[in-house]
Scaffold this motif. Structure first.
Motif, short mmCIF file in Angstrom:
data_model
loop_
_atom_site.label_atom_id
_atom_site.label_comp_id
_atom_site.label_asym_id
_atom_site.label_seq_id
_atom_site.Cartn_x
_atom_site.Cartn_y
_atom_site.Cartn_z
N ILE A 127 0.84 -1.42 0.12
CA ILE A 127 0.08 0.09 -0.14
C ILE A 127 0.77 1.19 -0.04
N ARG A 156 -0.68 -4.81 -3.64
CA ARG A 156 -1.69 -4.41 -2.87
C ARG A 156 -1.64 -2.86 -2.85
N GLU A 157 -2.52 -2.00 -3.39
CA GLU A 157 -2.36 -0.58 -3.53
C GLU A 157 -3.77 0.30 -3.37
N GLY A 158 -3.70 1.48 -3.19
CA GLY A 158 -4.83 2.19 -3.10
C GLY A 158 -5.37 2.50 -4.21
N HIS A 159 -6.77 2.26 -4.19
CA HIS A 159 -7.31 2.52 -5.50
C HIS A 159 -7.10 3.89 -6.24
N GLU A 230 -10.88 -5.81 -6.29
CA GLU A 230 -11.15 -4.44 -5.84
C GLU A 230 -11.68 -4.78 -4.29
N VAL A 234 -9.32 -0.05 3.13
CA VAL A 234 -8.01 0.56 2.91
C VAL A 234 -7.33 0.63 4.16
N GLU A 251 -8.58 -2.30 8.93
CA GLU A 251 -8.84 -1.98 7.79
C GLU A 251 -9.94 -0.73 7.46
N SER A 264 -9.23 -0.10 -2.55
CA SER A 264 -8.08 -0.44 -2.74
C SER A 264 -8.10 -1.67 -3.47
N TYR A 265 -7.11 -2.22 -4.00
CA TYR A 265 -6.95 -3.47 -4.91
C TYR A 265 -5.97 -4.25 -4.84
#
Length: 274
Positions: A127, A156-159, A230, A234, A251, A264-265
């Motif tokens: 993230i 894994r990352e912020g959308h 998705e 987050v 989360e 996030s995704y």
């Protein structure tokens, strides 16, 4: 790029000691409990699968809580970050946690030159990493260079949908969804975890990258998408006053109808045979 790199490095050097001392990063729990994992890694345990014996590299590893967690899952992990201050904390954590991890200080774009081409079974990035890079295509070429044929990328990352919103007025998107040449410049003395003083280096430069741009960049660099999920949550309070914390997972999701926001995704891709 040079100016943005220097500006962001000063900010992350400043954050490193504060983050390591923050209860949110839980250094003491890593030292006390050999089974403890970061919330970010624990969230994706069903998707990570068996890491035993894999040669892994954690890009933009910061102070190493996710890195230690990957090591505890059985991977032989290397960490890379541009902040020497962050890596000092990461090495301190690894020693306290009894983890054998090699850390390297470098710009992520130099990772292949620093670590070697085609050496890794797994490239991991967590993230809050990609927003600090101006070109997702350039990053994807680095990932492809690090992986062996058949090796896996795990993100894994912020959308980017979340990235368009102003935390003070999220009703209407304010920032670009698609990649942009000039950075978004923010001046903020705060950070995303509880700390005991404001930052001294408060300015950051960041970029958003659309999902389409990310996936296209991976395909054009010889990676095949294998999984994409998705999430409506987050692991930081991205929209203060509108999100609630789920204590069990660490989360945050919208308090009112969380299905309204892709927050996030998790993405996985495999490098095709050369």
């Amino acid at each position: 790029m040079t100016d943005s790199f220097a500006v962001n490095k000063a900010n992350w050097d400043d954050r490193a000691v504060l983050h390591a001392a923050s209860p949110d990063y839980a250094f003491d729990r890593f030292a006390a409990d050999p089974a403890h994992l970061s919330d970010v890694v624990r969230f994706d345990l069903p998707r990570l699968g068996d890491l035993a014996g894999l040669r892994a590299v954690h890009l933009q590893c910061h102070i190493g809580t996710d890195t230690v967690s990957l090591s505890r899952l059985g991977a032989a992990v290397t960490g890379l970050d541009f902040s020497g201050a962050a890596l000092a904390e990461a090495r301190r954590l690894a020693a306290a946690a009894g983890a054998s991890i090699g850390y390297h200080e470098a710009d992520v774009h130099d990772a292949v030159e620093v670590l070697g081409a085609g050496r890794f079974d797994l490239v991991y990035t967590g993230i809050g990493a990609l927003c600090w890079l101006p070109s997702v295509a350039r990053w994807a070429s680095v990932v492809a260079g690090l992986l062996r044929p058949g090796g896996r990328l795990f993100v894994r990352e912020g959308h980017p949908m979340l990235g368009t919103l102003d935390e003070n007025d999220p009703a209407v998107p304010r920032y670009p969804y698609f990649e942009h040449a000039e950075p978004l410049v923010f001046d903020d003395p705060g950070t995303y975890v509880a700390v005991d003083r404001p930052l001294r280096h408060t300015v950051t430069h960041s970029w958003n990258h659309s999902l389409g741009e990310l996936i296209t960049a991976l395909l054009e660099n010889g990676l095949a998408l294998t999984a994409f999920t998705e999430h409506d949550s987050v692991p930081w309070n991205a929209l203060p006053g509108q999100m609630v914390l789920e204590e069990a997972t660490g989360e945050w999701r919208l308090e009112d109808t969380p299905s309204r926001l892709a927050a996030s995704y998790t993405l996985q891709a495999v490098k095709t045979a050369e």
